[in-house]
Design a protein around this motif. Structure first.
Motif, PDB file in Angstrom:
ATOM      1  N   SER A   1      24.605  10.585  71.530  1.00  0.00           N
ATOM      2  CA  SER A   1      25.137   9.687  70.497  1.00  0.00           C
ATOM      3  C   SER A   1      24.496   9.976  69.149  1.00  0.00           C
ATOM      4  CB  SER A   1      24.887   8.221  70.885  1.00  0.00           C
ATOM      5  OG  SER A   1      25.565   7.890  72.071  1.00  0.00           O
TER       6      SER A   1
ATOM      7  N   GLY B   1      26.769  11.317  66.149  1.00  0.00           N
ATOM      8  CA  GLY B   1      26.850  10.459  64.970  1.00  0.00           C
ATOM      9  C   GLY B   1      26.500  11.207  63.693  1.00  0.00           C
TER      10      GLY B   1
ATOM     11  N   PHE C   1      35.756   9.148  66.575  1.00  0.00           N
ATOM     12  CA  PHE C   1      34.818   8.291  65.867  1.00  0.00           C
ATOM     13  C   PHE C   1      35.028   6.830  66.250  1.00  0.00           C
ATOM     14  CE2 PHE C   1      33.507   5.658  62.245  1.00  0.00           C
ATOM     15  CZ  PHE C   1      32.197   6.092  62.082  1.00  0.00           C
ATOM     16  N   ALA C   2      36.284   6.415  66.398  1.00  0.00           N
ATOM     17  CA  ALA C   2      36.573   5.027  66.783  1.00  0.00           C
ATOM     18  C   ALA C   2      36.014   4.724  68.169  1.00  0.00           C
ATOM     19  CB  ALA C   2      38.083   4.777  66.752  1.00  0.00           C
TER      20      ALA C   2
ATOM     21  N   THR D   1      32.193   4.464  67.911  1.00  0.00           N
ATOM     22  CA  THR D   1      31.742   3.208  67.303  1.00  0.00           C
ATOM     23  C   THR D   1      32.014   2.004  68.202  1.00  0.00           C
ATOM     24  OG1 THR D   1      32.238   4.163  65.138  1.00  0.00           O
ATOM     25  CG2 THR D   1      31.874   1.789  65.224  1.00  0.00           C
ATOM     26  N   GLU D   2      33.245   1.917  68.723  1.00  0.00           N
ATOM     27  CA  GLU D   2      33.625   0.763  69.538  1.00  0.00           C
ATOM     28  C   GLU D   2      32.784   0.676  70.810  1.00  0.00           C
ATOM     29  OE1 GLU D   2      35.759  -1.630  68.984  1.00  0.00           O
ATOM     30  OE2 GLU D   2      37.094  -0.947  67.387  1.00  0.00           O
TER      31      GLU D   2
ATOM     32  N   VAL E   1      29.262  -0.640  69.872  1.00  0.00           N
ATOM     33  CA  VAL E   1      29.291  -2.056  69.479  1.00  0.00           C
ATOM     34  C   VAL E   1      29.553  -2.948  70.679  1.00  0.00           C
ATOM     35  CG1 VAL E   1      30.570  -3.774  68.154  1.00  0.00           C
ATOM     36  CG2 VAL E   1      29.957  -1.585  67.094  1.00  0.00           C
TER      37      VAL E   1
ATOM     38  N   ARG F   1      42.911   1.861  69.652  1.00  0.00           N
ATOM     39  CA  ARG F   1      41.952   2.615  68.850  1.00  0.00           C
ATOM     40  C   ARG F   1      42.570   3.031  67.511  1.00  0.00           C
ATOM     41  NH1 ARG F   1      38.341   0.875  71.735  1.00  0.00           N
ATOM     42  NH2 ARG F   1      36.971   2.122  73.079  1.00  0.00           N
TER      43      ARG F   1
ATOM     44  N   PRO G   1      37.183   1.137  62.821  1.00  0.00           N
ATOM     45  CA  PRO G   1      36.463   2.428  62.731  1.00  0.00           C
ATOM     46  C   PRO G   1      37.415   3.615  62.569  1.00  0.00           C
ATOM     47  CG  PRO G   1      35.613   1.108  64.547  1.00  0.00           C
ATOM     48  CD  PRO G   1      36.862   0.454  64.086  1.00  0.00           C
TER      49      PRO G   1
ATOM     50  N   TYR H   1      37.053   5.935  59.245  1.00  0.00           N
ATOM     51  CA  TYR H   1      36.754   7.362  59.268  1.00  0.00           C
ATOM     52  C   TYR H   1      37.820   8.155  58.514  1.00  0.00           C
ATOM     53  CZ  TYR H   1      34.943  11.845  60.776  1.00  0.00           C
ATOM     54  OH  TYR H   1      34.409  13.120  60.774  1.00  0.00           O
TER      55      TYR H   1
END
Length: 438
Positions: free
Chosen positions: A99, A103, A320-321, A324-325, A328, A347, A352, A356
């Motif tokens: 990650s 990232g 990316f979504a 991030t999801e 979180v 998504r 996110p 992006y």
């Protein structure tokens, strides 16, 4: 091009609720998207220069490049379908380091790629319409904004249709130009025999490693889920889809090699590196075949760059979504099936995903007014060089472990291809790092 409700998006994305009895080319789609995205202007230039320097001698390398990418895309798709987990979910299971790496990589890569993709699309447009106020910058900004709008307001089904049109344009134009230069078929067949001329090693490795895709290889699994393919019953369809994609890519790359071999190698014409080499090729085409063929090639150049832009705006934003999801929701203790979330189009409507896309579009516009910022380009080169080894080696790890159902784990062929790909990309990575202007 209006936005859709959740029910409409799910309906669009799930055009078929069950796999056909027999895998058929009529149902392919994600493979076309990955082929349209993966082959950008940089691949055209690399193949063209290889052909101009060595003629047909490295044709075999282009064929091997397609086989390598078939194995990578198949492994990515097999992970999604066999496990019901996304690529990022698999990476997370290997440890927090994945990650952290992803990232950092996706933020830096996106910033530089955004400017590169917009500039690459703008180059042929500026050549076609030289009197446009603002020139290259105007077209670059317009390309970014149009790509943003096309992805923002549409869902996967319509995005796939757009990509099919774009790959059709660039495929037909490049094959047409290759036919115009009249390929030497005996020489082309001789080029299928592996030979390494003096000074060709890294051109060969680059040709093998560059045939269609980098981070977009990881996006393939998300695109098959967006298509509505969510479990192992779709495995045969995915494999056919993947093969058709790289057959298309292979023909496309071979056509560019023919153009380089016949038009440039035979005439001892050298092109500049980078996308500007394609502009120089249009000048050569104009001298040889006239204005129509030269302009047509510029249209194909534009379609190639723009399809890569739109594909990244969609595919890498999905990655990316999910990144991030998942982080979180895990911290909040929320359980979810990420594959189903992608398949239902959620998504694509998440913040996110859209954040992006905005990152890919607006901050990179500032680079259009700068000469290559040294530190950023160096960081991008180092991080980018490591991604393909990361993908190949983590796929070996995931698909040989208990994370994957036994019947869908790697066999010796898959392990051999992925190991060869990993080794190849490590060598290319070392070479790219060595070539950086430290």
């Amino acid at each position: 091009m209006a936005d859709t409700t959740e029910e409409d998006a799910a309906s669009d994305n799930r055009a078929m609720t069950s796999p056909p009895r027999k895998a058929s080319w009529r149902f392919i789609g994600p493979g076309i998207v990955v082929a349209a995205t993966g082959v950008g202007a940089g691949d055209l230039v690399a193949t063209l220069i290889a052909g101009s320097k060595f003629g047909y001698t490295l044709l075999w390398a282009a064929v091997i490049g397609c086989l390598v990418k078939i194995s990578l895309a198949e492994a990515t798709g097999r992970w999604h379908l066999a496990t019901g987990r996304t690529m990022f979910d698999g990476w997370r299971s290997l440890g927090a380091w994945t990650s952290v790496y992803f990232g950092i990589y996706v933020v830096v890569w996106g910033f530089i790629y955004g400017a590169t993709a917009m500039s690459s699309t703008a180059l042929p447009l500026a050549a076609l319409f030289p009197d446009t106020p603002g020139g290259l910058k105007t077209f670059a900004i317009a390309a970014g904004l149009i790509g943003l709008a096309l992805v923002w307001f549409n869902r996967y089904a319509r995005f796939e249709k757009l990509m099919t049109v774009l790959i059709g344009i660039k495929f037909l134009i490049v094959v047409y130009v290759a036919a115009r230069v009249a390929p030497d078929l005996p020489a082309a067949l001789a080029g299928l025999v592996p030979v390494l001329p003096d000074g060709s090693l890294f051109y060969t490795l680059g040709l093998i490693g560059g045939v269609g895709g980098t981070i977009t290889m990881a996006a393939y699994g998300y695109w098959i889920n967006s298509k509505g393919w969510t479990d192992s019953s779709w495995m045969k369809m995915m494999r056919l889809d993947n093969r058709v994609a790289y057959l298309t890519t292979g023909v496309f790359v071979v056509a560019m090699l023919i153009i380089g071999a016949e038009l440039l190698h035979a005439s001892n014409i050298a092109l500049a590196g980078g996308d500007k080499g394609l502009l120089e090729l249009s000048n050569v085409l104009e001298e040889r075949f006239g204005v129509f063929t030269a302009k047509l090639f510029l249209v194909g150049f534009c379609a190639t760059s723009f399809s890569a832009l739109v594909g990244v705006w969609h595919g890498v934003s999905l990655l990316f979504a999910d990144f991030t999801e998942r982080i979180v929701r895990t911290r909040k203790g929320i359980e979810e099936n990420a594959v189903e979330e992608v398949a239902k189009g959620r998504r694509e409507r998440s913040w996110p995903f859209r954040a992006y896309m905005l990152w890919l579009t607006f901050p990179p516009m500032g680079l259009l007014w700068l000469d290559q910022p040294f530190g950023l380009v160096m960081a991008y080169g180092v991080l980018g060089a490591f991604f393909m080894p990361f993908l190949a080696l983590t796929l070996i790890w995931l698909l040989n472990s208990s994370r994957t159902p036994r019947e869908w784990r790697n066999g010796w062929v898959s392990n051999g291809m992925l190991a060869a790909a990993g080794l190849l990309f490590v060598v290319l990575c070392v070479q790219q790092v060595r070539d950086l202007p430290w």
